[in-house]
Enzyme design. Structure first.
Site, mmCIF file in Angstrom:
data_model
loop_
_atom_site.group_PDB
_atom_site.id
_atom_site.type_symbol
_atom_site.label_atom_id
_atom_site.label_comp_id
_atom_site.label_asym_id
_atom_site.label_seq_id
_atom_site.Cartn_x
_atom_site.Cartn_y
_atom_site.Cartn_z
ATOM 1 N N ASN A 68 -55.147 7.427 -22.314
ATOM 2 C CA ASN A 68 -53.848 8.202 -21.506
ATOM 3 C C ASN A 68 -52.563 7.447 -21.599
ATOM 4 O O ASN A 68 -52.614 6.214 -21.927
ATOM 5 C CB ASN A 68 -54.073 8.558 -20.287
ATOM 6 C CG ASN A 68 -55.313 9.495 -19.839
ATOM 7 O OD1 ASN A 68 -55.164 10.696 -19.640
ATOM 8 N ND2 ASN A 68 -56.547 8.833 -20.113
ATOM 9 N N HIS A 107 -50.272 16.021 -18.522
ATOM 10 C CA HIS A 107 -51.223 15.215 -18.435
ATOM 11 C C HIS A 107 -51.327 14.808 -20.156
ATOM 12 O O HIS A 107 -51.977 15.502 -21.160
ATOM 13 C CB HIS A 107 -52.836 15.644 -18.282
ATOM 14 C CG HIS A 107 -53.917 14.646 -18.504
ATOM 15 N ND1 HIS A 107 -54.617 13.994 -17.282
ATOM 16 C CD2 HIS A 107 -54.606 14.513 -19.652
ATOM 17 C CE1 HIS A 107 -55.624 13.387 -17.724
ATOM 18 N NE2 HIS A 107 -55.472 13.391 -19.101
ATOM 19 N N CYS A 128 -61.297 11.645 -24.073
ATOM 20 C CA CYS A 128 -62.350 12.554 -23.849
ATOM 21 C C CYS A 128 -63.660 12.410 -24.899
ATOM 22 O O CYS A 128 -63.526 12.416 -25.939
ATOM 23 C CB CYS A 128 -61.795 14.034 -24.128
ATOM 24 S SG CYS A 128 -62.784 15.424 -23.888
ATOM 25 N N ARG A 150 -61.306 7.900 -13.335
ATOM 26 C CA ARG A 150 -61.960 9.281 -13.962
ATOM 27 C C ARG A 150 -61.797 9.267 -15.264
ATOM 28 O O ARG A 150 -62.658 8.779 -16.114
ATOM 29 C CB ARG A 150 -61.552 10.623 -13.091
ATOM 30 C CG ARG A 150 -62.715 11.660 -13.546
ATOM 31 C CD ARG A 150 -62.323 12.213 -14.821
ATOM 32 N NE ARG A 150 -61.351 12.612 -15.025
ATOM 33 C CZ ARG A 150 -60.596 13.461 -16.053
ATOM 34 N NH1 ARG A 150 -61.576 13.408 -17.051
ATOM 35 N NH2 ARG A 150 -59.558 14.149 -16.137
ATOM 36 N N HIS A 159 -52.109 12.360 -23.488
ATOM 37 C CA HIS A 159 -52.576 11.121 -24.153
ATOM 38 C C HIS A 159 -51.779 10.279 -25.218
ATOM 39 O O HIS A 159 -50.944 11.375 -25.614
ATOM 40 C CB HIS A 159 -53.901 11.816 -24.749
ATOM 41 C CG HIS A 159 -55.128 11.890 -23.603
ATOM 42 N ND1 HIS A 159 -56.060 11.295 -23.857
ATOM 43 C CD2 HIS A 159 -55.130 12.848 -22.651
ATOM 44 C CE1 HIS A 159 -56.912 11.708 -22.765
ATOM 45 N NE2 HIS A 159 -56.479 12.639 -22.103
#
Length: 314
Positions: free
Chosen positions: A248, A206, A239, A15, A208
């Site tokens: 990421n 999460h 993003c 994703r 990056h």
């Protein structure tokens, strides 16, 4: 602080990793999912039920979801950004959903065309719908440290968003460093403030790796006691609505760190490197992962220890 004995590693490459890329054919996505499962990953964010006009790479979300039955022992999830997205995901058979709320108004407007308060207001109906289907609803708090439009996000604002999300029915919360600016001290500071208010709510991270600080932030979070960690194969990601955001933290780099530190991830590092090579071929460009470039370190009988896995598949 001591390190945990094991973590729950969620793969977000299919994703978050692919959403910034040219659309990858369904067959290729399924090949990547197969490789990720073969490497031992058991929590995978498979797709996103979002506007196909805004994110063309996720236009086949329902088609991806229809194939997930092939791997029944995996916890599959999908990201949504609206009530309609949640309805579409549930209709497609995905009952573990991540709903994104940006803590910063600037990014919220760019991402979902609504301010933070309005987006937050949808947590309650989305959580209710998911729970009615027997599912699990996690809220991802984007731009938890900094916003490309508004600058630094105050910790008080993040804690307020987390508190309201939990009050509206969120089962878990994940803090996202959307543009890759957080350093270890800032990671721990925010985690402390969130945990002080909500000690019992599952809390994920999460990160990056835009400025090379992602893995350092993961280590800081592990030392703090966070065990739900997102990562993306090959370091893919970014993003589309946050200028300057890039990949990421790489799954294979996270696994390398954990395995060498005696932390169990349930994954095979050699299999992850193979999956990262496949992801690199699918997107048609070199990926940024150092472990993908260099591989695992040599391991023999004299240096095999806790958490260490073979280079090849088991």
């Amino acid at each position: 602080m001591s390190l945990p004995s094991q973590i729950s590693l969620r793969e977000v490459g299919p994703r978050d990793g692919l959403q910034n890329e040219r659309p990858v054919p369904l067959a290729a996505k399924l090949e990547l999912l197969e490789a990720l499962v073969a490497a031992g990953l058991r929590r995978i964010e498979a797709t996103a039920f979002v506007s196909p006009r805004a994110v063309p790479a996720m236009a086949d979300a329902a088609e991806v979801a229809a194939e997930l039955h092939r791997w029944p022992d995996v916890r599959w999830s999908a990201l949504v950004a609206s009530r309609n997205g949640a309805r579409r995901a549930l209709a497609a058979g995905v009952t573990e959903l991540e709903y994104v709320v940006s803590a910063a108004d600037g990014h919220s407007w760019a991402n979902v065309r609504r301010d933070t308060a309005t987006a937050l207001g949808d947590v309650a109906p989305i959580a209710a719908t998911v729970h009615a289907a027997g599912g699990f609803c996690e809220v991802i708090v984007a731009t938890a440290w900094d916003c490309p439009f508004d600058g630094p996000t105050s910790a008080d604002r993040v804690v307020r968003v987390v508190s309201e999300a939990i009050g509206m029915g969120a089962d878990a919360v994940c803090l996202a460093d959307t543009i890759g600016t957080a350093t270890p001290a800032r990671v721990v500071s925010l985690l402390e403030q969130v945990r002080d208010r909500h000690p019992d709510v599952p809390l994920g991270l999460h990160m990056h790796n835009t400025r090379g600080m992602g893995i350092a932030g993961v280590l800081a979070a592990l030392q703090f006691g966070v065990v739900d960690i997102d990562a993306s194969i090959g370091g893919l990601g970014g993003c589309p609505f946050a200028p300057g955001a890039s990949g990421n933290v790489a799954t294979e780099e996270t696994a390398y760190l954990c395995h060498d530190s005696g932390i169990e991830t349930g994954t095979d590092l050699g299999g992850l490197i193979e999956a990262a090579r496949l992801a690199q071929r699918l997107v048609g460009r070199p990926l940024d992962s150092g472990v993908l470039r260099a591989g695992d370190r040599p391991r023999g009988p004299s240096n095999s220890g806790p958490g260490v896995t073979k280079v090849g598949r088991p």
